[in-house]
Enzyme design. Structure first.
Site, PDB file in Angstrom:
ATOM      1  CG  ASP A  65     -14.425  26.943  16.344  1.00 33.70           C
ATOM      2  OD1 ASP A  65     -15.054  27.782  15.956  1.00 33.70           O
ATOM      3  OD2 ASP A  65     -14.015  26.940  17.545  1.00 33.70           O
ATOM      4  CB  VAL A  66     -10.655  30.591  14.573  1.00 35.79           C
ATOM      5  CG1 VAL A  66      -9.759  31.657  15.077  1.00 35.79           C
ATOM      6  CG2 VAL A  66     -10.099  29.843  13.277  1.00 35.79           C
TER       7      VAL A  66
END
Length: 238
Positions: free
Chosen positions: A15-16
């Site tokens: 996930d960023v």
């Protein structure tokens, strides 16, 4: 079933926004500047609470374009001017959001031994700025534009599984790394992935700008920072 060692994976999916990019500070900083210009005192945590409620509504658009709508909805409650150009300013602030201090170094270390894949609900235009901020460490990237959906929709993950399968591998070769219980940890467990929770808000109460999950999912691996995660991986590889 025996937990796989950190050394056994070929891929790490990330996930960023929230895990690698500090979107909460980015949003609060932009709103604080608008508040200063308007001569208004603003509580950052209240702003995040209002943001979370507004962001996860049925009429939400893709992120971060949706920040224009969100701003217009929450501005009156914060005493801020409800004007379109301020909403556009909040949206465009995504181009300047900082990575957490440990993100880029940790990713560079991990990229030496694993194929790193970004999985973000952000649109591609914003991801390009995030990737640059992180030192462009990714082997591949999937955005909301690429998948046509957002996590926690299983279809997002299936796109990644298909990509990995095209290289002769499977989801069993992936360690999914994320801070959001709602978007990532719960659904990755349901899909049979091994996961790692980066608990970015371990020293703070509540879920901040991220929606609270219906129930907590105990992760396979748990660290409070990307630095400690990278250290844990390095230790496992000795």
């Amino acid at each position: 079933m025996k937990l796989k060692s950190l050394t056994e994976f070929k891929y790490m999916t990330f996930d960023v926004v929230g895990t690698l990019i500090d979107f909460e500070c980015g949003i609060k900083d932009c709103l604080a500047r608008i508040a200063d210009e308007a001569g208004v005192d603003m509580d950052g945590e209240q702003a995040l609470t209002l943001y979370r409620a507004a962001r996860y509504s049925e009429d939400a658009d893709l992120f971060p374009d949706d920040l224009v709508r969100v701003y217009l909805q929450i501005a009156p409650k914060l005493g801020l001017p409800a004007e379109m150009h301020y909403g556009e300013r909040l949206r465009d602030s995504a181009k300047d959001w900082n990575a957490f201090a440990d993100s880029a170094d940790a990713l560079a270390r991990l990229a030496k031994d694993y194929r790193l894949i970004a999985m973000t609900n952000a649109r591609r235009w914003a991801f390009e700025y995030f990737a640059r901020e992180l030192g462009n460490p990714f082997y591949a990237a999937f955005t909301a534009d690429d998948t046509g959906t957002e996590k926690p929709d299983p279809a997002f993950f299936e796109k990644v599984f298909d990509f990995v399968a095209s290289e002769g591998n499977s989801k069993n070769d992936i360690l999914h790394v994320a801070q959001s219980q709602y978007h990532d940890i719960g659904i990755s467990r349901e899909l049979g992935m091994t996961n790692c929770w980066i608990e970015r808000r371990h020293a703070q109460k509540g879920y901040g700008g991220t929606i609270e999950p219906a129930e907590f999912t105990k992760p396979d691996y748990h660290f409070t920072s990307m630095a400690s995660f990278a250290d844990g991986v390095a230790e496992a590889r000795k």
